[in-house]
Design a protein around this motif. Sequence first.
Motif, PDB file in Angstrom:
ATOM      1  N   VAL A  42     -83.536  -1.825  97.576  1.00 57.36           N
ATOM      2  CA  VAL A  42     -83.077  -3.125  97.110  1.00 57.36           C
ATOM      3  C   VAL A  42     -82.853  -3.999  98.328  1.00 57.36           C
ATOM      4  N   ARG A  43     -83.517  -5.117  98.378  1.00 59.27           N
ATOM      5  CA  ARG A  43     -83.326  -6.070  99.467  1.00 59.27           C
ATOM      6  C   ARG A  43     -82.323  -7.105  98.962  1.00 59.27           C
ATOM      7  N   GLU A  44     -81.146  -7.089  99.571  1.00 57.47           N
ATOM      8  CA  GLU A  44     -80.062  -7.914  99.063  1.00 57.47           C
ATOM      9  C   GLU A  44     -79.886  -9.200  99.856  1.00 57.47           C
ATOM     10  N   LEU A  48     -84.431  -9.736  95.543  1.00 56.24           N
ATOM     11  CA  LEU A  48     -84.056  -8.410  95.075  1.00 56.24           C
ATOM     12  C   LEU A  48     -85.306  -7.738  94.563  1.00 56.24           C
ATOM     13  N   GLY A  49     -85.562  -6.543  95.012  1.00 56.14           N
ATOM     14  CA  GLY A  49     -86.754  -5.861  94.557  1.00 56.14           C
ATOM     15  C   GLY A  49     -86.710  -4.383  94.832  1.00 56.14           C
ATOM     16  N   ILE A  50     -87.711  -3.696  94.289  1.00 51.01           N
ATOM     17  CA  ILE A  50     -87.861  -2.252  94.444  1.00 51.01           C
ATOM     18  C   ILE A  50     -89.266  -2.017  94.980  1.00 51.01           C
ATOM     19  N   ARG A  51     -89.386  -1.095  95.913  1.00 47.66           N
ATOM     20  CA  ARG A  51     -90.708  -0.743  96.453  1.00 47.66           C
ATOM     21  C   ARG A  51     -90.724   0.761  96.686  1.00 47.66           C
ATOM     22  N   LEU A  68     -95.608   1.360  93.994  1.00 45.81           N
ATOM     23  CA  LEU A  68     -95.031   0.866  92.746  1.00 45.81           C
ATOM     24  C   LEU A  68     -93.906  -0.089  93.132  1.00 45.81           C
ATOM     25  N   SER A  69     -94.004  -1.337  92.688  1.00 48.69           N
ATOM     26  CA  SER A  69     -93.025  -2.359  93.088  1.00 48.69           C
ATOM     27  C   SER A  69     -92.464  -3.079  91.873  1.00 48.69           C
ATOM     28  N   TRP A  70     -91.218  -3.533  92.000  1.00 49.31           N
ATOM     29  CA  TRP A  70     -90.594  -4.351  90.965  1.00 49.31           C
ATOM     30  C   TRP A  70     -89.947  -5.560  91.611  1.00 49.31           C
ATOM     31  N   GLY A  71     -90.056  -6.700  90.963  1.00 47.37           N
ATOM     32  CA  GLY A  71     -89.375  -7.915  91.378  1.00 47.37           C
ATOM     33  C   GLY A  71     -89.061  -8.741  90.136  1.00 47.37           C
ATOM     34  N   PRO A  72     -88.036  -9.581  90.206  1.00 49.41           N
ATOM     35  CA  PRO A  72     -87.634 -10.336  89.024  1.00 49.41           C
ATOM     36  C   PRO A  72     -88.673 -11.339  88.539  1.00 49.41           C
TER      37      PRO A  72
END
Length: 150
Positions: A42-44, A48-51, A68-72
């Motif tokens: 989590v980059r705060e 904010l995201g997941i990698r 696999l990545s997630w971002g808002p």
Amino acid sequence: MDGNALVAALGQETAASVRGYRERVLREAARRGLRLDDRGGVREATLLGIRLAFGFCRDRPELTGRTLSWGPAHGWSLSHRTAGGPPAHYAGPGATPRCLVPEPADVVEWAVGEPAGSASPPRGVELDDDPVAIRRLLRFARRAEAPAAP
């Protein structure tokens, strides 16, 4: 939606929600015998995201190195099978906000299968447009430290 809008929508629990979401995806992958390595967590700050990256798994060597990545703003994406190809997205251009926050089991199932998502990310989808999407993400804050359900 950028990280600042997500922070405004979720308040103080934003980082905990995303961190909890990441942890649940990692646990689901481990339950299935897959190795996902954290590549950024989590980059705060304003983002904010997941990698996560797939590590070598004897049963699924073709997944090794895929990210696999997630971002808002775009939900989940998976690096393409060929170098330099566009990522596949879990949620396509016509996604609803809830599609940006699928359940961890659905994310892992999609990532290890043949992703059918669009090569282009969703457009104009905002998590804060749907209270159900926000509540789903907030659930992960409360579960961040809880053991995974069997």
